[in-house]
Design a protein around this motif. Structure first.
Motif, mmCIF file in Angstrom:
data_model
loop_
_atom_site.group_PDB
_atom_site.id
_atom_site.type_symbol
_atom_site.label_atom_id
_atom_site.label_comp_id
_atom_site.label_asym_id
_atom_site.label_seq_id
_atom_site.Cartn_x
_atom_site.Cartn_y
_atom_site.Cartn_z
ATOM 1 N N CYS A 257 0.856 -1.176 0.000
ATOM 2 C CA CYS A 257 0.000 0.000 0.000
ATOM 3 C C CYS A 257 0.895 1.230 0.000
ATOM 4 O O CYS A 257 2.116 1.114 0.144
ATOM 5 N N PRO A 258 0.338 2.438 -0.139
ATOM 6 C CA PRO A 258 1.197 3.630 -0.158
ATOM 7 C C PRO A 258 2.064 3.801 1.082
ATOM 8 O O PRO A 258 3.216 4.234 0.989
ATOM 9 N N CYS A 259 1.538 3.492 2.252
ATOM 10 C CA CYS A 259 2.345 3.639 3.462
ATOM 11 C C CYS A 259 3.225 2.430 3.716
ATOM 12 O O CYS A 259 4.160 2.498 4.512
ATOM 13 N N GLY A 260 2.939 1.314 3.081
ATOM 14 C CA GLY A 260 3.757 0.118 3.203
ATOM 15 C C GLY A 260 3.496 -0.735 4.419
ATOM 16 O O GLY A 260 4.203 -1.725 4.644
ATOM 17 N N LEU A 261 2.470 -0.438 5.213
ATOM 18 C CA LEU A 261 2.244 -1.148 6.474
ATOM 19 C C LEU A 261 1.081 -2.126 6.419
ATOM 20 O O LEU A 261 0.723 -2.703 7.441
ATOM 21 N N ALA A 262 0.518 -2.329 5.233
ATOM 22 C CA ALA A 262 -0.646 -3.212 5.127
ATOM 23 C C ALA A 262 -0.229 -4.660 4.940
ATOM 24 O O ALA A 262 -0.696 -5.359 4.045
ATOM 25 N N SER A 263 0.669 -5.145 5.791
ATOM 26 C CA SER A 263 1.090 -6.537 5.753
ATOM 27 C C SER A 263 0.683 -7.208 7.056
ATOM 28 O O SER A 263 0.517 -6.543 8.091
ATOM 29 N N GLY A 264 0.575 -8.523 6.993
ATOM 30 C CA GLY A 264 0.112 -9.230 8.187
ATOM 31 C C GLY A 264 -1.294 -8.792 8.538
ATOM 32 O O GLY A 264 -2.193 -8.750 7.698
ATOM 33 N N CYS B 8 -1.667 0.264 9.424
ATOM 34 C CA CYS B 8 -1.871 0.906 8.130
ATOM 35 C C CYS B 8 -3.010 1.924 8.230
ATOM 36 O O CYS B 8 -4.096 1.616 8.723
ATOM 37 N N MET B 9 -2.756 3.124 7.752
ATOM 38 C CA MET B 9 -3.751 4.191 7.765
ATOM 39 C C MET B 9 -4.393 4.388 6.397
ATOM 40 O O MET B 9 -5.218 5.290 6.224
ATOM 41 N N CYS B 10 -4.045 3.575 5.408
ATOM 42 C CA CYS B 10 -4.582 3.716 4.058
ATOM 43 C C CYS B 10 -5.988 3.133 3.992
ATOM 44 O O CYS B 10 -6.278 2.103 4.609
ATOM 45 N N THR B 11 -6.840 3.754 3.228
ATOM 46 C CA THR B 11 -8.181 3.221 3.013
ATOM 47 C C THR B 11 -8.128 2.096 1.987
ATOM 48 O O THR B 11 -7.147 1.931 1.259
ATOM 49 N N ALA B 12 -9.202 1.323 1.928
ATOM 50 C CA ALA B 12 -9.274 0.231 0.958
ATOM 51 C C ALA B 12 -9.176 0.757 -0.465
ATOM 52 O O ALA B 12 -8.564 0.128 -1.335
ATOM 53 N N GLN B 13 -9.769 1.919 -0.703
ATOM 54 C CA GLN B 13 -9.701 2.496 -2.041
ATOM 55 C C GLN B 13 -8.278 2.915 -2.389
ATOM 56 O O GLN B 13 -7.830 2.732 -3.523
#
Length: 511
Positions: A355-362, A367-372
């Motif tokens: 994701c843009p912030c890179g934290l959407a793992s595990g 992660c602060m990014c929205t699904a969109q």
């Protein structure tokens, strides 16, 4: 006066065309006419040649000199025609004897010295293929030209030396610069030691995927958070690839010669590794420039690796332009001034964050990014492009147990032996179809002579029926399965090999 005739080579992309250079001396006022679709740099040769010949002690005739470059319909560019033009003019004046079928490839300085040019290797290859074994080049290009088998290469420092070698009168030729110039030593540029896989802690699945990609020349996609080791893995891929065979090494060296990055004194044996910045333009990746397009990073990575780190940050046009060479292994660039064809059979390695912030793992709780936002970020890589990537891998962060106090990881040299053995098995199996790796095998062969029993391909067939993969994906999973079998020393893939290959294909989607 008789007609003077020599030969040169015109390069259009990687394709060389032997050009017949005719010179005629008329009984009119002094002039120099150059015919045969020369470009601006070639038109400038008229003044360059007159000054070079005068300063070398072999002045051209003061009458009208007409030089024709045959075929006249072929566009010609560059300064590599200088020596052929002046030798044809001197032959027409009777100052030198006929050079027969000798091909001259060199630029002239105003002082009469021979200067090196780019693209000597593909030019000499084209000349030899056309039946012209005798080649004359500048001294700096001698080692590169000699790489072509059966080429009879002669190198000189000055135009005066060339004229004397082809029968000029020694009493009339003056060589004021010949004794003053030394052949410069071409520096040997070392790429340094290759990075070793033992530097990577943990990541056992990723290391195995890298080994599979190396063994079968498969394209690789790695998705994972920052610091997981994606870039480290990609940079260590060249260390486990086998050296290039003679024909492949000749192709790669010819591209490096044409790109003009350095003088080639020996064949490039190590697979090239290109890692352009994500701000690169389509022309720098695919090829471009004024006149005939020049090779880009995709062609310079031929028989090697093209690594795109932070892949979603590249322009969409850059990524989509890679789709055709991933299938065909070549680039055909059409411009108003001509069409250039370059080989581009590279391994594409893509690395990106989830994701843009890179934290959407595990679990992705940080992660602060929205699904969109996540969807938009990953959708910068189109489905057709991803469908051409054989191995798609999710790289997780390394845990403490693997990072501190773990046993030393396997070294690249050990993995390279297995990869080389798998490559040899592929060459032996695919010899009849003239393929070198599993990644090149066409689908009709996988479904025909190399067809596997339905009991082995059952999981793959079910995935195709459920639209989890495309028909192209079906072929690519089988190619990976064959590579897994080659690494384990099996004659044919098993059902487990197919399941493993399919798992790599669907892993990123499941994540």
């Amino acid at each position: 006066m008789p007609l003077g005739r020599t030969y040169a080579v015109s390069l259009v992309g990687m394709n060389g065309h032997v050009v017949e250079v005719e010179a005629d001396i008329g009984q009119t006022l002094p002039a120099f006419v150059l015919l045969g679709l020369p470009d601006a740099s070639l038109n400038e040769a008229k003044d360059r040649i007159r000054a070079a010949a005068r300063n070398a002690g072999v002045p051209l005739s003061r009458r009208k000199i007409t030089v024709n470059l045959i075929p006249a319909s072929l566009p010609k560019r560059g300064s590599s025609f200088d020596l052929a033009i002046v030798m044809s003019a001197l032959a027409a004046a009777g100052d030198v004897r006929g050079s027969g079928s000798t091909v001259f490839i060199a630029e002239l300085g105003l002082d009469g010295q021979l200067r090196p040019v780019h693209g000597v290797l593909p030019a000499v290859m084209a000349a030899v293929d056309a039946g012209h074994q005798r080649i004359v080049v500048a001294a700096e290009n001698a080692a590169e030209a000699a790489l072509v088998p059966s080429a009879e290469v002669r190198s000189f420092l000055t135009l005066a030396d060339v004229a004397l070698a082809f029968g000029a009168d020694d009493a009339q030729v003056t060589v004021p610069v010949r004794a003053q110039r030394q052949v410069p030593q071409v520096p040997v540029v070392s790429a340094g030691p290759l990075r070793d896989l033992s530097d990577i802690a943990g990541q056992h699945e990723a290391r195995y995927a890298l080994e599979i990609a190396a063994a079968g020349a498969h394209h690789l996609l790695m998705v994972g958070p920052p610091g997981a080791g994606k870039t480290m893995l990609a940079e260590r891929l060249p260390g486990i690839l086998p050296d290039l065979q003679d024909d492949h090494a000749m192709e790669v060296t010819a591209i490096h010669s044409l790109s003009g990055e350095k003088h080639c004194t020996e064949l490039v044996r190590k697979p090239p590794f290109e890692s352009p910045h994500h701000t690169a333009t389509p022309a720098s990746i695919i090829g471009g420039g004024s006149g005939i397009p020049r090779p880009g990073a995709a062609s310079r990575a031929h028989r090697g690796i093209l690594f795109l780190d932070e892949a979603p940050e590249y322009e969409r046009r850059v990524l989509e332009a890679l789709r055709e060479p991933l299938e065909s292994g070549r680039l055909v660039l059409h411009r108003s001034s001509g069409t250039a064809t370059y080989p581009a059979r590279f391994q594409l390695v893509l690395a990106l964050n989830p994701c843009p912030c890179g934290l959407a793992s595990g679990k992705g709780i940080d992660c602060m990014c929205t699904a969109q936002q996540r969807r938009r970020y990953f959708n910068r890589l189109s489905g057709p492009l991803l469908d051409r990537v054989d191995v798609q891998l999710v790289v997780q962060r390394v845990g403490l147990a693997d990072y501190v106090g773990a046993e030393p990881a396997e070294q690249s040299a050990t993995v390279a032996l297995r990869v080389a053995k798998a490559r040899e098995a592929q060459r032996e199996r695919l010899r009849g179809w003239k393929y070198a790796t599993n990644a090149e095998v066409q689908g009709r062969i996988l479904r025909g002579d190399l067809a596997l029993p339905r009991s082995v391909t059952a999981p793959l067939d079910k995935a195709l029926e459920r639209n989890l993969i495309s028909a192209r994906g079906w072929d690519r999973v089988l190619r990976v399965a064959w590579t897994i079998a080659d690494l384990s020393g099996q004659d044919r893939p098993s059902a487990d090999d197919v399941v493993t290959a399919l798992g790599f294909r669907l892993q990123e989607r499941a994540a």
